[in-house]
Design a protein around this motif. Structure first.
Motif, PDB file in Angstrom:
ATOM      1  N   THR A  60       0.862  -1.216  -0.034  1.00  9.22           N
ATOM      2  CA  THR A  60      -0.203   0.007   0.121  1.00  9.22           C
ATOM      3  C   THR A  60       0.720   1.211  -0.038  1.00  9.22           C
ATOM      4  OG1 THR A  60      -0.046   0.207   2.380  1.00  9.22           O
ATOM      5  CG2 THR A  60      -1.941  -1.114   1.309  1.00  9.22           C
ATOM      6  N   CYS A  61       0.227   2.142  -0.444  1.00  5.05           N
ATOM      7  CA  CYS A  61       0.979   3.669  -0.382  1.00  5.05           C
ATOM      8  C   CYS A  61      -0.057   4.546  -0.374  1.00  5.05           C
ATOM      9  CB  CYS A  61       1.875   3.887  -1.661  1.00  5.05           C
ATOM     10  SG  CYS A  61       0.862   3.878  -3.364  1.00  5.05           S
ATOM     11  N   ARG A  62       0.221   5.725  -0.031  1.00  8.03           N
ATOM     12  CA  ARG A  62      -0.677   7.063   0.183  1.00  8.03           C
ATOM     13  C   ARG A  62      -0.495   7.784  -1.008  1.00  8.03           C
ATOM     14  NH1 ARG A  62      -4.009   6.086   4.643  1.00  8.03           N
ATOM     15  NH2 ARG A  62      -3.068   4.792   6.215  1.00  8.03           N
ATOM     16  N   ALA A  63      -1.795   8.428  -1.344  1.00  8.64           N
ATOM     17  CA  ALA A  63      -1.895   9.313  -2.290  1.00  8.64           C
ATOM     18  C   ALA A  63      -1.605  10.769  -1.744  1.00  8.64           C
ATOM     19  CB  ALA A  63      -3.241   9.513  -2.908  1.00  8.64           C
ATOM     20  N   ILE A 149      -9.303  13.526 -13.502  1.00 11.28           N
ATOM     21  CA  ILE A 149      -8.054  12.661 -13.968  1.00 11.28           C
ATOM     22  C   ILE A 149      -6.809  12.900 -13.733  1.00 11.28           C
ATOM     23  CG2 ILE A 149      -7.354  11.650 -16.375  1.00 11.28           C
ATOM     24  CD1 ILE A 149     -10.121  10.871 -15.691  1.00 11.28           C
ATOM     25  N   GLU A 150      -6.448  14.283 -13.557  1.00 14.02           N
ATOM     26  CA  GLU A 150      -5.133  14.617 -12.944  1.00 14.02           C
ATOM     27  C   GLU A 150      -4.769  14.213 -11.616  1.00 14.02           C
ATOM     28  OE1 GLU A 150      -6.799  17.240 -16.080  1.00 14.02           O
ATOM     29  OE2 GLU A 150      -7.517  16.846 -14.189  1.00 14.02           O
ATOM     30  N   GLN A 151      -5.618  14.133 -10.897  1.00 12.70           N
ATOM     31  CA  GLN A 151      -5.559  13.372  -9.556  1.00 12.70           C
ATOM     32  C   GLN A 151      -5.355  11.962  -9.650  1.00 12.70           C
ATOM     33  OE1 GLN A 151      -8.872  12.670  -6.752  1.00 12.70           O
ATOM     34  NE2 GLN A 151      -7.717  13.743  -5.354  1.00 12.70           N
ATOM     35  N   LEU A 152      -5.911  11.439 -10.557  1.00 14.02           N
ATOM     36  CA  LEU A 152      -5.567  10.034 -10.905  1.00 14.02           C
ATOM     37  C   LEU A 152      -4.212   9.552 -11.422  1.00 14.02           C
ATOM     38  CD1 LEU A 152      -8.922   8.594 -12.531  1.00 14.02           C
ATOM     39  CD2 LEU A 152      -8.241   8.571 -10.175  1.00 14.02           C
ATOM     40  N   GLY A 153      -3.639  10.526 -12.409  1.00 16.53           N
ATOM     41  CA  GLY A 153      -2.362  10.452 -12.662  1.00 16.53           C
ATOM     42  C   GLY A 153      -1.267  10.921 -11.472  1.00 16.53           C
ATOM     43  N   ARG A 154      -1.526  11.407 -10.727  1.00 18.26           N
ATOM     44  CA  ARG A 154      -0.806  11.698  -9.334  1.00 18.26           C
ATOM     45  C   ARG A 154      -0.604  10.320  -8.286  1.00 18.26           C
ATOM     46  NH1 ARG A 154      -3.023  16.881  -9.825  1.00 18.26           N
ATOM     47  NH2 ARG A 154      -4.517  16.649  -8.393  1.00 18.26           N
ATOM     48  N   ASP A 155      -1.951   9.610  -8.458  1.00 20.25           N
ATOM     49  CA  ASP A 155      -2.139   8.416  -7.765  1.00 20.25           C
ATOM     50  C   ASP A 155      -1.333   7.491  -8.350  1.00 20.25           C
ATOM     51  OD1 ASP A 155      -4.080   9.693  -6.135  1.00 20.25           O
ATOM     52  OD2 ASP A 155      -5.815   8.472  -6.817  1.00 20.25           O
ATOM     53  N   LEU A 156      -1.041   7.515  -9.742  1.00 23.42           N
ATOM     54  CA  LEU A 156      -0.251   6.468 -10.471  1.00 23.42           C
ATOM     55  C   LEU A 156       1.232   6.643 -10.108  1.00 23.42           C
ATOM     56  CD1 LEU A 156       0.490   4.355 -12.453  1.00 23.42           C
ATOM     57  CD2 LEU A 156      -0.072   5.985 -14.235  1.00 23.42           C
ATOM     58  N   LYS A 157       1.709   7.913  -9.997  1.00 24.01           N
ATOM     59  CA  LYS A 157       3.083   8.470  -9.624  1.00 24.01           C
ATOM     60  C   LYS A 157       3.208   7.944  -8.231  1.00 24.01           C
ATOM     61  CE  LYS A 157       6.804  10.816  -9.973  1.00 24.01           C
ATOM     62  NZ  LYS A 157       7.374  10.829  -8.551  1.00 24.01           N
ATOM     63  N   ALA A 158       2.254   7.867  -7.093  1.00 21.91           N
ATOM     64  CA  ALA A 158       2.591   7.449  -5.873  1.00 21.91           C
ATOM     65  C   ALA A 158       2.838   5.924  -5.873  1.00 21.91           C
ATOM     66  CB  ALA A 158       1.503   7.875  -5.037  1.00 21.91           C
ATOM     67  N   VAL A 159       1.897   5.250  -6.812  1.00 19.83           N
ATOM     68  CA  VAL A 159       2.164   3.504  -6.947  1.00 19.83           C
ATOM     69  C   VAL A 159       3.571   3.410  -7.476  1.00 19.83           C
ATOM     70  CG1 VAL A 159       1.341   1.745  -8.179  1.00 19.83           C
ATOM     71  CG2 VAL A 159      -0.405   3.435  -7.001  1.00 19.83           C
ATOM     72  N   ILE A 160       3.716   3.886  -8.580  1.00 18.76           N
ATOM     73  CA  ILE A 160       5.204   3.911  -9.136  1.00 18.76           C
ATOM     74  C   ILE A 160       6.660   4.000  -8.067  1.00 18.76           C
ATOM     75  CG2 ILE A 160       6.963   4.924 -10.944  1.00 18.76           C
ATOM     76  CD1 ILE A 160       4.348   5.102 -12.643  1.00 18.76           C
ATOM     77  N   ASP A 161       6.177   5.260  -7.515  1.00 24.16           N
ATOM     78  CA  ASP A 161       7.248   5.630  -6.466  1.00 24.16           C
ATOM     79  C   ASP A 161       7.232   4.308  -5.292  1.00 24.16           C
ATOM     80  OD1 ASP A 161       7.746   7.959  -7.621  1.00 24.16           O
ATOM     81  OD2 ASP A 161       6.672   9.260  -6.434  1.00 24.16           O
ATOM     82  N   VAL A 181      -2.694   7.190 -17.658  1.00 22.58           N
ATOM     83  CA  VAL A 181      -1.292   7.310 -18.058  1.00 22.58           C
ATOM     84  C   VAL A 181      -1.253   8.592 -18.616  1.00 22.58           C
ATOM     85  CG1 VAL A 181       0.022   5.921 -19.672  1.00 22.58           C
ATOM     86  CG2 VAL A 181      -1.367   4.665 -18.214  1.00 22.58           C
ATOM     87  N   MET A 182      -2.075   8.872 -19.394  1.00 24.62           N
ATOM     88  CA  MET A 182      -1.892  10.373 -20.150  1.00 24.62           C
ATOM     89  C   MET A 182      -1.784  11.411 -19.003  1.00 24.62           C
ATOM     90  SD  MET A 182      -5.024  10.112 -23.046  1.00 24.62           S
ATOM     91  CE  MET A 182      -5.440   8.312 -23.647  1.00 24.62           C
ATOM     92  N   ALA A 183      -2.448  11.352 -18.026  1.00 27.66           N
ATOM     93  CA  ALA A 183      -2.454  12.358 -16.651  1.00 27.66           C
ATOM     94  C   ALA A 183      -0.887  12.462 -16.173  1.00 27.66           C
ATOM     95  CB  ALA A 183      -3.418  12.323 -16.103  1.00 27.66           C
ATOM     96  N   LEU A 184      -0.404  11.073 -15.977  1.00 30.26           N
ATOM     97  CA  LEU A 184       0.880  10.992 -15.545  1.00 30.26           C
ATOM     98  C   LEU A 184       1.828  11.700 -16.393  1.00 30.26           C
ATOM     99  CD1 LEU A 184       2.743   9.417 -13.482  1.00 30.26           C
ATOM    100  CD2 LEU A 184       3.007   7.842 -15.394  1.00 30.26           C
ATOM    101  N   ALA A 185       1.784  11.487 -17.758  1.00 29.26           N
ATOM    102  CA  ALA A 185       2.773  12.139 -18.606  1.00 29.26           C
ATOM    103  C   ALA A 185       2.410  13.508 -18.727  1.00 29.26           C
ATOM    104  CB  ALA A 185       2.525  11.459 -20.019  1.00 29.26           C
TER     105      ALA A 185
END
Length: 393
Positions: A60-63, A149-161, A181-185
């Motif tokens: 688990t990680c935190r957004a 969708i921008e928030q979901l991109g930041r969530d993905l960044k937290a998971v990758i980290d 994925v687009m929002a992450l990019a």
């Protein structure tokens, strides 16, 4: 009381359509088998199928707002497909990691077939988007903030980290997951530039979702677009009533899910039931929270972050949620991308055409250098008639 039940039933049926990404007003074929028999059949399918049973190393990680996000890792020392020998853990640089992002009203388990096939072949991360699957409800949404969708991109960044802090990446997204994925990019271009080897965009869209007709006749489209956000918001405030109604209209709900999820009549009943379980697990208030974000989603410019990467775009020719034209639009933004349109295929193409989708992903991994070429993967899943793929032009 009976009037309330009737209203709840139809509200639940409408939400069944929305949960599949559609709108109310769809005609469904009459089902003539007794309700009790159908219920027993659903229970039998649940017991017989192993769909959604695969598990990895949990984490688990935190957004950024504190929401707890659940992810699982299938490492290279995971059992190989078909019960083969395990690969020893590599020394040296971190191996490539494939990060799978699921769609609206689904969970990481929607990648069941691809996960089964790729185990032991490549390191993979599967995660549940906020308020979906085993991730927690969005704390920002509890405080009244809309989902973006921008928030979901930041969530993905937290998971990758947390799950893949180093090494190259391949990003795979279906529907809302592709938008993530687009929002992450868009927000983390340096991550894409420095670490991403390739991208797969499956049944997704870079924008203009407010123009999707969901297969409705033109006379009803305008009305649906005008009233749907308000209807969802109202139903989201009546969670218990709507959920009871959705359960009471389970047969209609199942028919709508099949209509909006698959393009072929030959879908394995167990797979259709699995899709039903995934979608019906999403609470109505979550459905209501997420829907408005799609109407304003526009990440066409963000696609340019992938211009120099191997990209595979997959569409279904009978997808009424994110029609194939949206994948064609992505191809127009990324001329070097591979576009494949699957015949007689709907929105949940990774479940409907598992071997084809897995083969396309494996091809991408090989082109990106994430796995050796050629690479054999497990053949988990069946290919049905009419599953030919048409390369995009």
């Amino acid at each position: 009381m009976s009037e309330n039940w009737r209203k709840a039933g139809w509200a639940g049926a409408a939400i069944g359509v929305i949960a599949a990404g559609a709108a109310a007003g769809v005609a469904v074929e009459r089902i003539t088998v007794g309700r009790g028999i159908r219920r027993k059949a659903r229970l039998a399918l649940d017991a017989a199928g192993d769909y959604g049973s695969l598990r990895g190393t949990e984490g688990t990680c935190r957004a950024e707002d504190g929401t707890e996000l659940h992810y699982e890792v299938d490492d290279l020392d995971q059992a190989a497909p078909g019960g083969g020998k395990r690969r020893p853990r590599r020394k040296g640089p971190a191996p490539a990691t494939v990060v799978f992002c699921h769609g609206y009203c689904l969970s990481q388990d929607s990648w069941h077939f691809q996960r089964a096939a790729l185990r032991g072949v490549v390191r993979s991360v599967y995660w549940d988007q906020r308020s979906h699957g085993r991730s927690a409800r969005g704390l920002a949404q509890a405080d009244g903030e809309p989902v973006t969708i921008e928030q979901l991109g930041r969530d993905l960044k937290a998971v990758i980290d947390a799950a893949a802090p180093e090494g190259p990446l391949v990003l795979v997204g279906h529907s809302m997951g592709g938008m993530t994925v687009m929002a992450l990019a868009e927000q983390f271009p340096e991550l894409v530039r420095e670490r991403v080897l390739g991208v797969a965009l499956v049944g997704t869209s870079s924008g203009r979702l407010d123009e999707v007709t969901y297969g409705l006749p033109s006379i009803g489209q305008g009305a649906v677009r005008r009233i749907l956000p308000g209807v969802l918001k109202a139903l989201g405030s009546q969670v218990e009533l709507v959920e009871r109604g959705r359960r009471a209209t389970a047969d209609l709900f199942a028919g709508m899910i099949k209509l909006y999820s698959f393009g072929s009549r030959e879908v394995d009943p167990g797979v259709a039931r699995f899709a039903e379980r995934l979608i019906e697990a999403t609470p109505i208030d979550v459905v209501a929270e997420f829907y408005p974000a799609f109407q304003t989603h526009d990440k066409s410019a963000a696609l340019q972050r992938f211009a120099d990467l191997p990209v595979t775009v997959v569409a279904g020719d009978r997808d009424m949620i994110t029609p194939a034209a949206h994948s064609v639009a992505i191809k127009e933004q990324l001329p070097a991308a591979e576009l494949v349109v699957l015949e007689e295929t709907g929105h949940l193409m990774m479940l409907e055409r598992p071997e084809i989708v897995t083969g396309l992903l494996t091809g991408l991994l090989a082109r990106a250098g994430a796995v050796p070429a050629p690479t054999n993967v497990g053949a988990h899943g069946r290919r049905t008639a009419g599953s030919a793929a048409q390369p995009g032009r």
